[in-house]
Design a protein around this motif. Sequence first.
Motif, PDB file in Angstrom:
ATOM      1  N   GLY A  36     -50.306  41.322  31.945  1.00 27.41           N
ATOM      2  CA  GLY A  36     -49.251  40.679  32.709  1.00 27.41           C
ATOM      3  C   GLY A  36     -47.968  40.772  31.904  1.00 27.41           C
ATOM      4  O   GLY A  36     -47.886  41.478  30.892  1.00 27.41           O
ATOM      5  N   SER A  37     -46.973  40.043  32.332  1.00 33.21           N
ATOM      6  CA  SER A  37     -45.674  40.071  31.668  1.00 33.21           C
ATOM      7  C   SER A  37     -45.801  39.694  30.204  1.00 33.21           C
ATOM      8  O   SER A  37     -46.597  38.840  29.841  1.00 33.21           O
ATOM      9  N   PHE A  38     -44.985  40.338  29.381  1.00 37.02           N
ATOM     10  CA  PHE A  38     -44.896  39.951  27.981  1.00 37.02           C
ATOM     11  C   PHE A  38     -43.869  38.829  27.852  1.00 37.02           C
ATOM     12  O   PHE A  38     -44.161  37.778  27.318  1.00 37.02           O
ATOM     13  N   ARG A  39     -42.683  39.049  28.337  1.00 38.51           N
ATOM     14  CA  ARG A  39     -41.621  38.036  28.384  1.00 38.51           C
ATOM     15  C   ARG A  39     -40.828  38.289  29.649  1.00 38.51           C
ATOM     16  O   ARG A  39     -40.886  39.370  30.218  1.00 38.51           O
ATOM     17  N   GLN A  82     -48.088  53.195  35.251  1.00 35.71           N
ATOM     18  CA  GLN A  82     -47.159  52.202  35.787  1.00 35.71           C
ATOM     19  C   GLN A  82     -45.881  52.080  34.957  1.00 35.71           C
ATOM     20  O   GLN A  82     -45.099  51.160  35.149  1.00 35.71           O
ATOM     21  N   GLY A  83     -45.688  52.993  34.016  1.00 39.79           N
ATOM     22  CA  GLY A  83     -44.462  53.007  33.241  1.00 39.79           C
ATOM     23  C   GLY A  83     -44.404  51.998  32.103  1.00 39.79           C
ATOM     24  O   GLY A  83     -43.335  51.705  31.580  1.00 39.79           O
ATOM     25  N   VAL A  84     -45.563  51.483  31.698  1.00 40.18           N
ATOM     26  CA  VAL A  84     -45.600  50.548  30.573  1.00 40.18           C
ATOM     27  C   VAL A  84     -45.454  51.368  29.289  1.00 40.18           C
ATOM     28  O   VAL A  84     -46.135  52.374  29.104  1.00 40.18           O
ATOM     29  N   ARG A  97     -52.351  41.840  40.402  1.00 37.26           N
ATOM     30  CA  ARG A  97     -52.283  42.859  39.358  1.00 37.26           C
ATOM     31  C   ARG A  97     -52.850  44.204  39.781  1.00 37.26           C
ATOM     32  O   ARG A  97     -52.562  45.219  39.158  1.00 37.26           O
ATOM     33  N   GLY A  98     -53.690  44.221  40.790  1.00 35.54           N
ATOM     34  CA  GLY A  98     -54.230  45.492  41.274  1.00 35.54           C
ATOM     35  C   GLY A  98     -54.960  46.255  40.194  1.00 35.54           C
ATOM     36  O   GLY A  98     -55.864  45.730  39.539  1.00 35.54           O
ATOM     37  N   LEU A  99     -54.553  47.498  39.968  1.00 37.35           N
ATOM     38  CA  LEU A  99     -55.228  48.356  38.990  1.00 37.35           C
ATOM     39  C   LEU A  99     -55.084  47.849  37.558  1.00 37.35           C
ATOM     40  O   LEU A  99     -55.832  48.279  36.676  1.00 37.35           O
ATOM     41  N   ALA A 100     -54.154  46.944  37.321  1.00 37.66           N
ATOM     42  CA  ALA A 100     -53.957  46.393  35.976  1.00 37.66           C
ATOM     43  C   ALA A 100     -54.967  45.283  35.679  1.00 37.66           C
ATOM     44  O   ALA A 100     -54.751  44.451  34.805  1.00 37.66           O
ATOM     45  N   PHE A 101     -56.062  45.271  36.414  1.00 37.81           N
ATOM     46  CA  PHE A 101     -57.168  44.330  36.166  1.00 37.81           C
ATOM     47  C   PHE A 101     -58.452  45.138  36.301  1.00 37.81           C
ATOM     48  O   PHE A 101     -58.890  45.459  37.401  1.00 37.81           O
ATOM     49  N   GLN A 102     -59.030  45.503  35.172  1.00 42.56           N
ATOM     50  CA  GLN A 102     -60.219  46.354  35.129  1.00 42.56           C
ATOM     51  C   GLN A 102     -61.434  45.542  34.678  1.00 42.56           C
ATOM     52  O   GLN A 102     -61.304  44.621  33.865  1.00 42.56           O
ATOM     53  N   SER A 119     -42.858  46.354  28.781  1.00 48.93           N
ATOM     54  CA  SER A 119     -43.823  45.793  27.825  1.00 48.93           C
ATOM     55  C   SER A 119     -44.733  44.826  28.563  1.00 48.93           C
ATOM     56  O   SER A 119     -44.278  44.073  29.424  1.00 48.93           O
ATOM     57  N   ARG A 120     -46.020  44.831  28.199  1.00 48.50           N
ATOM     58  CA  ARG A 120     -46.984  43.938  28.823  1.00 48.50           C
ATOM     59  C   ARG A 120     -47.892  43.361  27.744  1.00 48.50           C
ATOM     60  O   ARG A 120     -48.219  44.027  26.762  1.00 48.50           O
ATOM     61  N   GLU A 121     -48.339  42.125  27.974  1.00 50.55           N
ATOM     62  CA  GLU A 121     -49.328  41.511  27.096  1.00 50.55           C
ATOM     63  C   GLU A 121     -50.679  41.584  27.787  1.00 50.55           C
ATOM     64  O   GLU A 121     -50.802  41.255  28.969  1.00 50.55           O
ATOM     65  N   HIS A 122     -51.678  42.012  27.046  1.00 49.19           N
ATOM     66  CA  HIS A 122     -52.988  42.188  27.668  1.00 49.19           C
ATOM     67  C   HIS A 122     -54.001  41.168  27.149  1.00 49.19           C
ATOM     68  O   HIS A 122     -53.831  40.545  26.104  1.00 49.19           O
ATOM     69  N   THR A 123     -55.053  41.044  27.935  1.00 46.68           N
ATOM     70  CA  THR A 123     -56.215  40.228  27.599  1.00 46.68           C
ATOM     71  C   THR A 123     -57.443  41.106  27.767  1.00 46.68           C
ATOM     72  O   THR A 123     -57.532  41.858  28.741  1.00 46.68           O
ATOM     73  N   ILE A 124     -58.370  40.994  26.839  1.00 44.51           N
ATOM     74  CA  ILE A 124     -59.652  41.678  26.974  1.00 44.51           C
ATOM     75  C   ILE A 124     -60.724  40.703  26.494  1.00 44.51           C
ATOM     76  O   ILE A 124     -60.642  40.185  25.391  1.00 44.51           O
TER      77      ILE A 124
END
Length: 162
Positions: free
Chosen positions: A66-69, A108-110, A46-51, A77-82
């Motif tokens: 990560g991926s939404f569907r 990243q164009g999300v 995930r690189g920068l998509a993991f903070q 579209s992305r589904e996130h976790t925090i």
Amino acid sequence: MIIRPARPRDAAQIAEITNTIIRGTLITFTTTERSPEEIARDIDERGLAFQVAELDGRVVGYATYGSFRSGPGYAHSREHTILLAPEGRGRGTGRALIRALEEVARSQGVHVLVAGISAENPGAIAFHAAVGFQTVGRMPEVGHKWGRWLDLVLMQKILASE
């Protein structure tokens, strides 16, 4: 507090946060704990998509997506976790993490971030509403944990270009 991209060496501390929540709460419906090795792979992928949020040299929370569907129609579209450790709560950690994650997502164009939240976690629902997410649905009894049927609240935020 420092917000920064996760590194593979953070994986053990992230696993500790995640697995404590899996074992002790209905925040997540999963019962399968995650190994540091699995989390390190996610960080690499995930690189920068993991903070992460770091306080006094210790990871006290993280946000990732990560991926939404599957399928090309969902590419933006992305589904996130925090998730936050107890020592990361009440300090603005969640807000700082979601701001950083949204910035990465935009770069990243999300277009849309989605949150799937246990209805047993009203604090997370309130948090997401406070940072601009809208409730778009509730799916009754789609989760099952500890002998209980659990509802999933779906929230989303359309990310405007800044």
